[in-house]
Design an enzyme around this catalytic site. Structure first.
Site, PDB file in Angstrom:
ATOM      1  CG  HIS A 155      29.050 -12.418  74.541  1.00 18.04           C
ATOM      2  ND1 HIS A 155      28.600 -12.030  73.304  1.00 18.04           N
ATOM      3  CD2 HIS A 155      29.296 -13.760  74.440  1.00 18.04           C
ATOM      4  CE1 HIS A 155      28.562 -13.069  72.491  1.00 18.04           C
ATOM      5  NE2 HIS A 155      28.990 -14.132  73.150  1.00 18.04           N
ATOM      6  CB  SER A 276      38.758  16.169  86.870  1.00 18.85           C
ATOM      7  OG  SER A 276      37.688  17.070  86.807  1.00 18.85           O
ATOM      8  CE  LYS A 282      36.932  10.910  87.187  1.00 21.56           C
ATOM      9  NZ  LYS A 282      36.263  11.614  86.085  1.00 21.56           N
ATOM     10  CD  GLU A 289      39.075   8.183  78.809  1.00 20.82           C
ATOM     11  OE1 GLU A 289      39.265   9.388  78.560  1.00 20.82           O
ATOM     12  OE2 GLU A 289      38.467   7.780  79.823  1.00 20.82           O
TER      13      GLU A 289
END
Length: 475
Positions: A155, A276, A282, A289
Site C-alpha cells: 500500500h 525542463s 529539473k 514515465e
C-alpha cells in the site's frame, strides 16, 4: 493493380479505393508474402499444376523481388490496393501473364493470414530475445544490492525490512513469465492457413501439410473456415504485449517514485533523463514515465482488436483488415520502450545509506515481535494484538520499538522479556526470512542464480526458434 474486377462494369469510387487501400501499412508483410509465395509455388509444381519450366521462371522472379523489396528498389505505387496486388504487379512486370499463375488454389484470405502469422512469429521471437536481455540486466542490478536493507512496501507504506536486491529482482520474474507466454503462444500461432483458400479449401490437388512444413509451421489448419477467420493469435499476442507493457509500467512507476526528492533513493543517469524548458534545475525521469504511459496505448490496441473481432460472422470479413495496424504499432512501441528501460535500469544507482536508515522506520519491525511471541507458543491472534499494542505505545511516546523499556514490553505481554531486543534489528529480521523465495540474502542469491539459469535456457530456446525461422525465410 487490382486482383479482382472482371464482373464489375465500373471502377471503385475514389473514396472506396482510399478506404479499402491497405498497402500503406501492410507493405511490411512483403517479405513474408514472397516467402509464402515460394511455398505455394512449390506445392503447385509438386501437384503438376505448374510446369517445372514455368516454376523455375517464377521462382527466379520471386527471388529477384525478394532482393528488390529488401533494397527498396521495388516499392508499392499509388494504384496498388494491398501488398498482394503490389507484388503480383512486380511478378507480371517480369513474367507477363505467367506472373498471375500463383493465384491458383490461393485466396487473399488464406494468403494474408499466413503472411501475418509469419510476421507475428518473427517479431514475437525478437521481442522474447529483448525480454531475456532485460531480465539479465535486472538480475545483474539486483545482485549488486542483495546485502543492502531497505523498507519493503505494501500500500506504498512501510511493511517489513527486505533485501533491496530482492525488491529489484521481482521484476525479472514477471518478464520470465512473459517469455514463457510467448513460447506457449508460438505453439498455438504456428499453424499454416495456406491451402484454406477463400474459406472452403480447394478442388485442386494441393498439399497443405507440405506447405506448412515448407514454411516452418508446427502444423496445418484443421478447418478451412476457421483458418481464414481465426485471429486468436493476434489477440493473444496483443494480450501478451499489453502485459509486458504493464510490467514495464510498474517499473516506470517505481523508478519515478524512488527518484523523487521525497525518496531520493534512485539516481537515474543523465542519459536516461530529460530537463525542463523553463526550470533549469529539473531532471525528469521521462523514460520511466513514458514506459508507464505507453502501456495505455498497448492496452488500447488489444481492446481495438477484441472489439473488432467480437461480432464477425462466418469466415473472412473485411473488418479483419483492422488486425494489422494495432499489432504493428504495439510491437513497434515495445521495440522502442524496452531498450530505453533496459538502459535506465542498468545505469541507475541507489543510495544504500538512505535505504538502510529508512528500513526500520514506520515500525517495520512490528512483525518480529509477533513472530517472537509465536515462537514462545503464544497464539498468533494474541501475538498480533501485543505487537499492535507496542506500536500504539511507541506512537503515543513518539519513540521507536527498540526504545521501549523492558518494563514497557512486559507490561504489554508477560512473554516479552529482554530477549525481544535480539530480534528488533533490521539485519536480523531480513536474515531470518529463509523460507524459499524469501528475502534473506542467502535465499535471494539462490533466487538470482536460478533466475539467470532459467533466462539462459529461455534465450537458447528462443535463439533456436529464431535461427530456424531465419533459415526458413532464406530458403
Amino acid at each position: 493493380m487490382a486482383l479482382w474486377g472482371a464482373r464489375f462494369t465500373e471502377q471503385p469510387a475514389d473514396a472506396v479505393f482510399a478506404l479499402s487501400r491497405s498497402v500503406g501499412f501492410d507493405w511490411r508483410l512483403a517479405p513474408y508474402d514472397l516467402r509464402s509465395s515460394l511455398a505455394h509455388l512449390a506445392v503447385l509444381e509438386k501437384s503438376s499444376l505448374i510446369s517445372k519450366e514455368d516454376s523455375v521462371k517464377i521462382r527466379e522472379a520471386l527471388k529477384e523481388l525478394i532482393d528488390e523489396v529488401a533494397s527498396q528498389k521495388f516499392l508499392p505505387i499509388e494504384e496498388d490496393e494491398d501488398v498482394h496486388s503490389a507484388l503480383e504487379r512486380g511478378l507480371t512486370s517480369k513474367l507477363g501473364l505467367l506472373g498471375g499463375a500463383l493465384r491458383a488454389g490461393r485466396s487473399r484470405n488464406d494468403q494474408v493470414t499466413t503472411d501475418l502469422r509469419l510476421f507475428a512469429i518473427d517479431h514475437m521471437l525478437s521481442l522474447a530475445t529483448l525480454l531475456t536481455e532485460l531480465t539479465e540486466i535486472i538480475l545483474k542490478k539486483a545482485s549488486q544490492y542483495v546485502d543492502d536493507p531497505a523498507p519493503g512496501f505494501t500500500h506504498i507504506q512501510h511493511a517489513q525490512p527486505i533485501s533491496f536486491g530482492h525488491e529489484i529482482a521481482k521484476h525479472a520474474h514477471a518478464f520470465t513469465r512473459d517469455v514463457t507466454r510467448i513460447n506457449d503462444w508460438y505453439q498455438r500461432a504456428s499453424v499454416s492457413p495456406l491451402g484454406a483458400g477463400a474459406l472452403s479449401g480447394s478442388s485442386l490437388p494441393l498439399d497443405p501439410e507440405f506447405t506448412a512444413t515448407n514454411l516452418g509451421f508446427v502444423k496445418t489448419f484443421e478447418n478451412s473456415i476457421d483458418a481464414v477467420s481465426d485471429r486468436d493469435y493476434v489477440a493473444e499476442a496483443l494480450f501478451i504485449i499489453s502485459l509486458i507493457g504493464i510490467h514495464l509500467s510498474r517499473i516506470g512507476e517505481e523508478w519515478t517514485l524512488l527518484g523523487s526528492t521525497e525518496f531520493s533513493w534512485a539516481k537515474i543517469a543523465d542519459q536516461y533523463s530529460t530537463g525542463s524548458s523553463i526550470m533549469p534545475q529539473k531532471k525528469n525521469p521521462d523514460m520511466a514515465e513514458l514506459a508507464r504511459g505507453k502501456s495505455a496505448r498497448l492496452i488500447g490496441n488489444l481492446m481495438s482488436v477484441l472489439a473488432m473481432l467480437k461480432g464477425l460472422p462466418f469466415a473472412y470479413n473485411r473488418d479483419l483488415q483492422e488486425d494489422k495496424e494495432p499489432l504493428f504499432d504495439s510491437l513497434d512501441t515495445l521495440f522502442l520502450v524496452i531498450p530505453a528501460v533496459s538502459g535506465m535500469i542498468a545505469t541507475t544507482e541507489f543510495d544504500r545509506e538512505k535505504m538502510k536508515l529508512s528500513a526500520p522506520t514506520g515500525f517495520s519491525l512490528a512483525t518480529e515481535i509477533a513472530d517472537y511471541l509465536v515462537r514462545k507458543n503464544v497464539p498468533f491472534s494474541q501475538a498480533h494484538e501485543a505487537a499492535g499494542a507496542c506500536v500504539a505505545m511507541c506512537e503515543k511516546l513518539d519513540i521507536e520499538l527498540h526504545q521501549l523499556s523492558d518494563e514497557q514490553f512486559s507490561s504489554i505481554h508477560l512473554s516479552l522479556d529482554s530477549s525481544i531486543r535480539e530480534v528488533l534489528t533490521v539485519q536480523g529480521a531480513i536474515a531470518s526470512r529463509t523460507t524459499a523465495g524469501g528475502t534473506a540474502p542467502t535465499e535471494v542469491k539462490k533466487q538470482i542464480a536460478a533466475a539467470l539459469k532459467k533466462t539462459l535456457l529461455q534465450r537458447t530456446e528462443i535463439a533456436n526458434k529464431s535461427k530456424a525461422f531465419s533459415e526458413m525465410m532464406r530458403s
